[in-house]
Motif scaffolding. Structure first.
Motif, PDB file in Angstrom:
ATOM      1  N   LEU A   1      61.510 -24.792  65.758  1.00 56.18           N
ATOM      2  CA  LEU A   1      61.505 -25.888  64.797  1.00 56.18           C
ATOM      3  C   LEU A   1      60.963 -25.540  63.456  1.00 56.18           C
ATOM      4  CD1 LEU A   1      60.569 -28.904  67.091  1.00 56.18           C
ATOM      5  CD2 LEU A   1      62.734 -28.472  65.778  1.00 56.18           C
ATOM      6  N   LEU A   2      59.722 -24.640  63.449  1.00 54.57           N
ATOM      7  CA  LEU A   2      59.268 -24.267  62.328  1.00 54.57           C
ATOM      8  C   LEU A   2      60.171 -23.503  61.515  1.00 54.57           C
ATOM      9  CD1 LEU A   2      55.772 -23.126  63.841  1.00 54.57           C
ATOM     10  CD2 LEU A   2      56.317 -25.180  62.577  1.00 54.57           C
ATOM     11  N   VAL A   3      60.988 -22.316  62.250  1.00 53.38           N
ATOM     12  CA  VAL A   3      62.012 -21.912  61.468  1.00 53.38           C
ATOM     13  C   VAL A   3      62.941 -22.518  60.838  1.00 53.38           C
ATOM     14  CG1 VAL A   3      63.785 -20.127  61.729  1.00 53.38           C
ATOM     15  CG2 VAL A   3      61.672 -19.574  63.018  1.00 53.38           C
ATOM     16  N   ILE A   4      63.436 -23.673  61.440  1.00 54.49           N
ATOM     17  CA  ILE A   4      64.420 -24.564  60.749  1.00 54.49           C
ATOM     18  C   ILE A   4      63.787 -25.326  59.581  1.00 54.49           C
ATOM     19  CG2 ILE A   4      65.814 -26.638  61.032  1.00 54.49           C
ATOM     20  CD1 ILE A   4      66.177 -25.697  64.188  1.00 54.49           C
ATOM     21  N   ALA A   5      62.439 -25.807  59.692  1.00 46.48           N
ATOM     22  CA  ALA A   5      61.782 -26.382  58.711  1.00 46.48           C
ATOM     23  C   ALA A   5      61.677 -25.457  57.681  1.00 46.48           C
ATOM     24  CB  ALA A   5      60.690 -27.080  59.310  1.00 46.48           C
ATOM     25  N   TYR A   6      61.351 -24.292  57.817  1.00 47.61           N
ATOM     26  CA  TYR A   6      60.992 -23.224  56.743  1.00 47.61           C
ATOM     27  C   TYR A   6      62.397 -23.119  55.790  1.00 47.61           C
ATOM     28  CZ  TYR A   6      59.949 -19.059  54.139  1.00 47.61           C
ATOM     29  OH  TYR A   6      59.718 -17.991  53.510  1.00 47.61           O
ATOM     30  N   PHE A   7      63.522 -22.690  56.653  1.00 44.66           N
ATOM     31  CA  PHE A   7      64.694 -22.773  55.959  1.00 44.66           C
ATOM     32  C   PHE A   7      65.194 -23.918  55.282  1.00 44.66           C
ATOM     33  CE2 PHE A   7      64.644 -18.582  58.243  1.00 44.66           C
ATOM     34  CZ  PHE A   7      65.092 -17.702  57.376  1.00 44.66           C
TER      35      PHE A   7
END
Length: 329
Positions: free
Chosen positions: A79-85
């Motif tokens: 989830l953090l990776v998706i939010a970052y990108f």
């Protein structure tokens, strides 16, 4: 499964090979595997369309590895990776220029709805797969015993309509979330006005983005915070009321009696605790008095024994004198 280790309770512990075979060949688990992989593919498509091809590749590879290798900490990290990108499509932080209408007009966009739907399906499918191959319920104790393995959900317990209900619930959550986000951007918090402290916002006006705000008015970010806070408060009350009434309607007689007993205890536990404290104090007081009486009795017995010993000693001293007087006579 040949390479298994018997654990506590007779449940076999899955090896990595067993996990791969279960995910690949079990007919009951296959719908969740396909749904999770399809969700990862859809996340990749949405990120690729927004220019985040690197983010899409990372999400797909990491998500597939987490499913196969039982990485239970992977979904929050994903989830953090998706939010970052989503914030930085090219992977490099770039503040850029702020579009004042970007947040206000971000509701009911197809790409956002597809992305949120895919993320929900992935999370729910991933955690249900974790329940099949790793753990379904938390352990009984905080410290793991030697030889204990987590309890898994048997694949025979999977109902045929579970996947359909999961997809329907995910779609409903997406629509509810979009409606709430539209409402948050469509309202303004005006505590200075009489009556209801909310009014419909002029979504095409840039006056709310000016640095100097009139007294009692807030910037769009502050308005969203207060509106979200109000929706969270009143929404929680409404949901609790609805589901509480629904729970009362569907319970049987024994469950109702249990609820009444629990309610009676909750309403009278202070009085019961106070009475129990008095009872404990009374028993302790009686015990102390009995112990004091027993100690006094023991003290009196010791005193009487000491007096008897003294009298016997005096009598023993007088006896030789009498014997000598008798001899002299």
């Amino acid at each position: 499964m040949s390479n298994t280790v018997k654990a506590l309770g007779g449940q076999p512990e899955l090896t990595q090979g067993d996990v791969i075979r279960l995910l690949a060949t079990d007919a009951a688990a296959r719908p969740y595997v396909l749904a999770t992989l399809a969700a990862l593919a859809m996340i990749f498509v949405v990120l690729f369309m927004s220019g985040s091809d690197l983010g899409g590749i990372i999400v797909v590879l990491f998500g597939a590895a987490a499913m196969a290798l039982r990485w239970t900490a992977a979904p929050p990290f994903l989830l953090l990776v998706i939010a970052y990108f989503q914030l930085f499509p090219f992977g490099i932080p770039d503040p850029g220029s702020e579009n004042p209408y970007q947040v206000r007009e971000s509701h009911f966009q197809v790409t956002d709805m597809v992305l949120v739907m895919a993320v929900l399906v992935y999370l729910r499918g991933q955690y249900r797969l974790f329940g099949l191959v790793h753990q379904i319920v938390p352990p009984d104790s905080a410290l793991k015993r030697k030889g204990e393995v987590p309890v898994r959900r048997p694949t025979a317990h999977i109902r045929p309509d579970e996947l359909a209900w999961m997809l329907a619930a995910s779609g409903a959550l997406v629509l509810i979330g979009q409606a709430v986000w539209w409402l948050v951007n469509a309202l303004e918090f005006v505590p200075m006005e009489s009556g209801v402290p909310f009014r419909w916002a002029d979504t095409r006006s840039l006056r709310a983005f000016s640095r100097d705000q009139p007294p009692g008015e807030f910037r769009p970010g502050q308005n969203r915070f207060f509106v979200l806070l109000g929706i969270l408060f009143f929404g929680t009350l409404l949901v609790r009321l609805v589901f509480g009434y629904w729970r009362l309607r569907v319970m049987n007689a024994s469950e109702g009696a249990m609820v009444l007993a629990d309610t009676s205890w909750s309403e009278s536990h202070r009085e019961r605790v106070r009475l129990e404290k008095w009872r404990v104090w009374g028993r302790r007081r009686a015990s102390e008095r009995a112990e004091a009486a027993a100690q006094d009795a023991r003290q009196r017995e010791k005193e009487a024994a000491r007096k008897r010993a003294a009298e016997e000693e005096r009598a023993a001293r007088k006896r030789p004198k009498r014997a000598r007087r008798d001899d002299q006579k």
